[in-house]
Write a protein that holds these residues in place. Structure first.
Motif, PDB file in Angstrom:
ATOM      1  N   ALA C 211       2.340  -1.154   5.381  1.00  0.00           N
ATOM      2  CA  ALA C 211       3.200  -1.994   6.222  1.00  0.00           C
ATOM      3  C   ALA C 211       2.488  -3.237   6.774  1.00  0.00           C
ATOM      4  N   PRO C 212       1.255  -3.081   7.327  1.00  0.00           N
ATOM      5  CA  PRO C 212       0.619  -4.285   7.891  1.00  0.00           C
ATOM      6  C   PRO C 212       0.270  -5.329   6.828  1.00  0.00           C
ATOM      7  N   MET C 213       0.190  -4.924   5.566  1.00  0.00           N
ATOM      8  CA  MET C 213      -0.218  -5.850   4.496  1.00  0.00           C
ATOM      9  C   MET C 213       0.976  -6.445   3.759  1.00  0.00           C
ATOM     10  N   TYR C 214       2.128  -5.799   3.916  1.00  0.00           N
ATOM     11  CA  TYR C 214       3.274  -6.167   3.079  1.00  0.00           C
ATOM     12  C   TYR C 214       4.445  -6.511   3.980  1.00  0.00           C
ATOM     13  N   PRO C 215       4.876  -7.782   4.005  1.00  0.00           N
ATOM     14  CA  PRO C 215       5.829  -8.239   5.034  1.00  0.00           C
ATOM     15  C   PRO C 215       7.304  -7.910   4.758  1.00  0.00           C
ATOM     16  N   LEU C 216       7.661  -7.569   3.519  1.00  0.00           N
ATOM     17  CA  LEU C 216       9.081  -7.349   3.205  1.00  0.00           C
ATOM     18  C   LEU C 216       9.508  -5.921   3.568  1.00  0.00           C
ATOM     19  N   PRO C 217      10.827  -5.695   3.740  1.00  0.00           N
ATOM     20  CA  PRO C 217      11.314  -4.360   4.120  1.00  0.00           C
ATOM     21  C   PRO C 217      11.190  -3.321   2.998  1.00  0.00           C
ATOM     22  N   THR C 218      11.258  -3.760   1.754  1.00  0.00           N
ATOM     23  CA  THR C 218      11.092  -2.824   0.632  1.00  0.00           C
ATOM     24  C   THR C 218      10.285  -3.500  -0.476  1.00  0.00           C
ATOM     25  N   GLY C 219       9.858  -2.684  -1.417  1.00  0.00           N
ATOM     26  CA  GLY C 219       9.093  -3.224  -2.542  1.00  0.00           C
ATOM     27  C   GLY C 219       9.000  -2.195  -3.651  1.00  0.00           C
ATOM     28  N   ASP C 220       8.499  -2.620  -4.798  1.00  0.00           N
ATOM     29  CA  ASP C 220       8.273  -1.690  -5.904  1.00  0.00           C
ATOM     30  C   ASP C 220       6.870  -1.127  -5.759  1.00  0.00           C
ATOM     31  N   PHE C 221       6.808   0.174  -5.605  1.00  0.00           N
ATOM     32  CA  PHE C 221       5.548   0.879  -5.342  1.00  0.00           C
ATOM     33  C   PHE C 221       5.053   1.512  -6.635  1.00  0.00           C
ATOM     34  N   ARG C 222       3.826   1.179  -7.000  1.00  0.00           N
ATOM     35  CA  ARG C 222       3.276   1.703  -8.259  1.00  0.00           C
ATOM     36  C   ARG C 222       1.865   2.239  -8.044  1.00  0.00           C
ATOM     37  N   ILE C 223       1.594   3.370  -8.665  1.00  0.00           N
ATOM     38  CA  ILE C 223       0.208   3.840  -8.760  1.00  0.00           C
ATOM     39  C   ILE C 223      -0.097   4.130 -10.229  1.00  0.00           C
ATOM     40  N   THR C 224      -1.237   3.634 -10.663  1.00  0.00           N
ATOM     41  CA  THR C 224      -1.758   3.984 -11.984  1.00  0.00           C
ATOM     42  C   THR C 224      -3.081   4.691 -11.769  1.00  0.00           C
ATOM     43  N   MET C 225      -3.207   5.869 -12.332  1.00  0.00           N
ATOM     44  CA  MET C 225      -4.473   6.620 -12.222  1.00  0.00           C
ATOM     45  C   MET C 225      -4.932   6.894 -13.636  1.00  0.00           C
ATOM     46  N   ARG C 226      -6.029   6.205 -14.022  1.00  0.00           N
ATOM     47  CA  ARG C 226      -6.501   6.285 -15.406  1.00  0.00           C
ATOM     48  C   ARG C 226      -7.843   7.002 -15.449  1.00  0.00           C
ATOM     49  N   TRP C 227      -7.870   8.080 -16.212  1.00  0.00           N
ATOM     50  CA  TRP C 227      -9.085   8.892 -16.337  1.00  0.00           C
ATOM     51  C   TRP C 227      -9.721   8.678 -17.689  1.00  0.00           C
ATOM     52  N   GLU C 228     -11.040   8.530 -17.665  1.00  0.00           N
ATOM     53  CA  GLU C 228     -11.820   8.480 -18.901  1.00  0.00           C
ATOM     54  C   GLU C 228     -12.835   9.598 -18.856  1.00  0.00           C
ATOM     55  N   PRO C 229     -13.019  10.295 -19.965  1.00  0.00           N
ATOM     56  CA  PRO C 229     -14.017  11.351 -19.923  1.00  0.00           C
ATOM     57  C   PRO C 229     -15.408  10.763 -19.680  1.00  0.00           C
ATOM     58  N   SER C 230     -16.274  11.512 -19.061  1.00  0.00           N
ATOM     59  CA  SER C 230     -15.986  12.840 -18.627  1.00  0.00           C
ATOM     60  C   SER C 230     -15.329  12.840 -17.252  1.00  0.00           C
ATOM     61  N   SER C 231     -15.541  11.893 -16.424  1.00  0.00           N
ATOM     62  CA  SER C 231     -14.983  12.050 -15.086  1.00  0.00           C
ATOM     63  C   SER C 231     -14.974  10.772 -14.255  1.00  0.00           C
ATOM     64  N   ASN C 232     -14.509   9.687 -14.852  1.00  0.00           N
ATOM     65  CA  ASN C 232     -14.383   8.439 -14.108  1.00  0.00           C
ATOM     66  C   ASN C 232     -12.916   8.035 -14.058  1.00  0.00           C
TER      67      ASN C 232
END
Lengths: 346, 346, 346
Positions: C211-232
């Motif tokens: 909220a403190p970083m984003y001034p509009l009432p709504t937005g498109d929220f995305r998370i990408t979590m990309r794993w590469e072996p072995s563990s990064n």
């Protein structure tokens, strides 16, 4: 770990099991306890079948409990009834083991074995436990502690009270030279389902704890300690005017309910009560402090020290030197061995 | 656990063994130490044969010690001499193992092997220990600590003092670049029953610890560290006016007596002494603080860290890279191995 | 212990590796890290080959590190280059294992397998890590913690973020009934060298942290979590004005670099960053406190509790009930299994 599974064990005092889930470990199995909306106690495996999170850290929602990790919900039968993710599909294998419970006289009993065999008529008879909730006649307090020893070590301690003058000099009191010896009459009894140690000292001055409750200079002092497999002990300590029938003076009923946590740890639930000064708050606080100190500060460290020195839970493998005072403990251990053997044979 | 059993080990400084029983563990065996009414030290198994309670928590009554759990009493030979219960019958098997002891020069020695072989002539010769109680000539302090390592790791540390500038920069002192190198002469000696490391630095300025005791700008600095199996080390540190005979200046005799607690723990008893300023209390406090800090805060953490990194107590199985300075430690370890082997063969 | 050895793991943030040696344990191997005079990071075995002392307690002298016990010095290749004792002879076997390192974007990477195979082109691509040192565009903080669980348990946690509303109610926030359900679109992607979980919520109000970083009432929220072996794991969390291209609004890049300490412990290195308010110190402190709390106080205890309840690190042997949300974690675990198998076959 060899335990008698098909038996009722104390899961907790009724007052300790509420809508807020708590965790227990009995016979190595993690268990969560809570109450449904109707107030019925619930015991489920404390290990979510999805990612093995501890259920007791989750919330109770209605009758169900919610996993704290990903939010699966399970009802009181252990069935998964809600998956908050995706299309909400619930895999058939998603269930928690449910344990039969039975609640009476302020005690919640748990059956660790085959649910189909969980017969309430096998619960410790109400005549030994009714005092816990009989507030007309008795003032009762309950408590519990963990003992760093196999539960049979605690049973040994309770079935042979000749340790009292040595282990409890400041609580039970009495110098060994006074309290152990000629005046004491010890008798062991056994039937198919119990072993009992009886202690009788006729015409004894009251101990420091009994003195405020018992006005005469001497009395007949009796203790009955009755053990039923696998590990529930009902005790009665009485001080009776000399020659009068037992029970007509001061009566202190106690319960010692031992539930194995694992091979070397025991959950020890105790109740202590009295039929005198039942509205006296100071007397009550004193009684509870007596019990706490005697069981937690005196018995527990001694039992734990023995267990630690033994380095095994198989007492007989160490060839202990047995005394006449060990008769009851040996009889009880033999009964447990036989029950374990029978279960293994089934 | 493989230890040399037929040997004398330090059980404690005479001053630490009193009428109040204390517990020790040597080679994995629990032992209780106390003194009889005549003042003779007593060492018995610390495990009651009845229920395995730790005897040192009980009371000494006359020459006997009473079990804290049920009150059995045992005399100094380990025989049960009193059962306070019932008809007082004492089963024949009721006895504690008794360990031979020998006391001299303020040291109580214990024999962990066959009692019949406990020959006092095998105790570390009094010429190495007499200083402890020779208050005319020496000011001596004693102490002890537990080391989280096999006792041979402590022996290694003591037989190779080239670790001093690295491990003891603030106590023994000296920058490595000054104290290790050309000036130092190291010589190892061996005979049938001992290994000795000798260190000699001619014409050296006194170390910070020696400076207050030694008035000249330089002196001949000598350390002799003599080990006898299985683990007793007699040390002598001297600072002598240049060219004078050894012993004619400052003489600091020390003892390092190592008793295995178990495979990875050692009870380290030390004595430290000086032939100068023997009535100076401040010098004494300084000497004791020096010893405590050097042994407890510098040596112990280093030895324990090595042990922890090794993950085994079999040094040679790790194929250590050996240096010329390891000669004495290797010789000593080989002697111990040979003694263990001989005992196993008997 | 079965780990993928031929892979790059995070050894530490560049800022944590200095001229003062520090100790790490990766895959059970003790390692000392420091920098040479030129500033190059150095990783050597932390176990002196002489007496197995921990090297990190010694001093760095020039490019070499000195053993704290007896003063042997080793250069950055692990060769012993100085023995301060006697004639200074250095046995040929006196060397420490040296580990290949690669430093970029504020990260020091270590190769635990065959040095000859340590190919820098296999390091996690700079497009995922460049933000750490890109102070023009991003405000980044780094940290690390130890997790009492196998590293794959931490990976599981990260590849299935549906745990967030349950485990992170006070940090990530959101009531489960709001944040999990219809609005959330989850998509898993896989290619030969990675597994990715994608989360998308169109037109969502900003979370308390956003909220403190984003001034509009709504937005498109995305998370990408990309794993590469072995563990990064490289993560990106964005909040974009509705319908605008991803990346045109608030962008929070994160790294989760998991290095196995041993079978049941993981060194978890994290970086968290933002492309807004990059000079705002209060915002920075808040972001770091958010990360610390979420990872240390919420994720770690949950993961550790699961590991403890499992009693094994072989998840599949426990036959977990798998959900649709487990797809990514199962794919990643299968990849790891296959890599371990391939290495064993070599």
């Amino acid at each position: 770990m060899k335990f008698v599974k098909n038996a009722w064990y104390c899961a907790g005092w009724s007052s300790s099991i509420t809508r807020s889930p708590i965790d227990r470990k009995f016979m190595g199995e993690p268990i969560v306890l809570y109450r449904s909306e109707s107030g019925a106690p619930v015991a489920l495996s404390n290990r979510c079948p999805h990612r093995f999170a501890p259920m007791h850290k989750g919330c109770v929602k209605g009758d169900a409990i919610e996993c704290p990790y990903h939010g699966l919900q399970f009802d009181t039968s252990g069935a998964c009834v809600h998956n908050p993710h995706g299309d909400g599909h619930v895999p058939q294998a998603a269930r928690l083991k449910a344990y039969p419970l039975f609640e009476r006289d302020g005690i919640v009993w748990i059956w660790m074995g085959e649910p189909a065999q969980a017969d309430p008529s096998l619960v410790l008879d109400s005549k030994y436990t009714a005092f816990v909730t009989d507030a007309q006649t008795f003032a009762t307090g309950v408590g519990d502690l963990k003992v760093k020893a196999n539960y049979l070590m605690v049973m040994d301690n309770l079935l042979d009270l000749t340790h009292a003058p040595f282990v409890h000099p400041t609580t039970v009191g009495g110098r060994p030279e006074d309290s152990v010896g000629g005046g004491l009459q010890v008798k062991f009894e056994e039937d198919e389902s119990s072993v009992t140690s009886n202690y009788f000292v006729p015409g004894m001055p009251p101990t420091p704890q009994l003195a405020p409750m018992y006005p005469l200079p001497t009395g007949d002092f009796r203790i009955t300690m009755r053990w039923e497999p696998s590990s529930n002990l009902a005790m009665s300590l009485t001080m009776t005017p000399p020659g009068q029938p037992d029970g007509s003076g001061v009566v202190l009923p106690l319960l010692h309910l031992l539930t194995p946590i694992d091979e070397t740890h025991t959950h020890y639930f105790f109740a202590i009560s009295r039929n005198v000064a039942i509205d006296n708050e100071q007397a009550h606080a004193g009684m509870m402090e007596f019990a706490r100190k005697a069981f937690e500060e005196e018995d527990e460290p001694m039992i734990a020290a023995c267990q630690e020195q033994m380095g095994t839970t198989d007492l007989f493998s160490l060839k202990p030197v047995l005394l006449q005072t060990d008769v009851a403990t040996v009889k009880a251990r033999r009964k447990v061995e036989s029950l374990v053997k029978n279960e293994a044979a089934q």
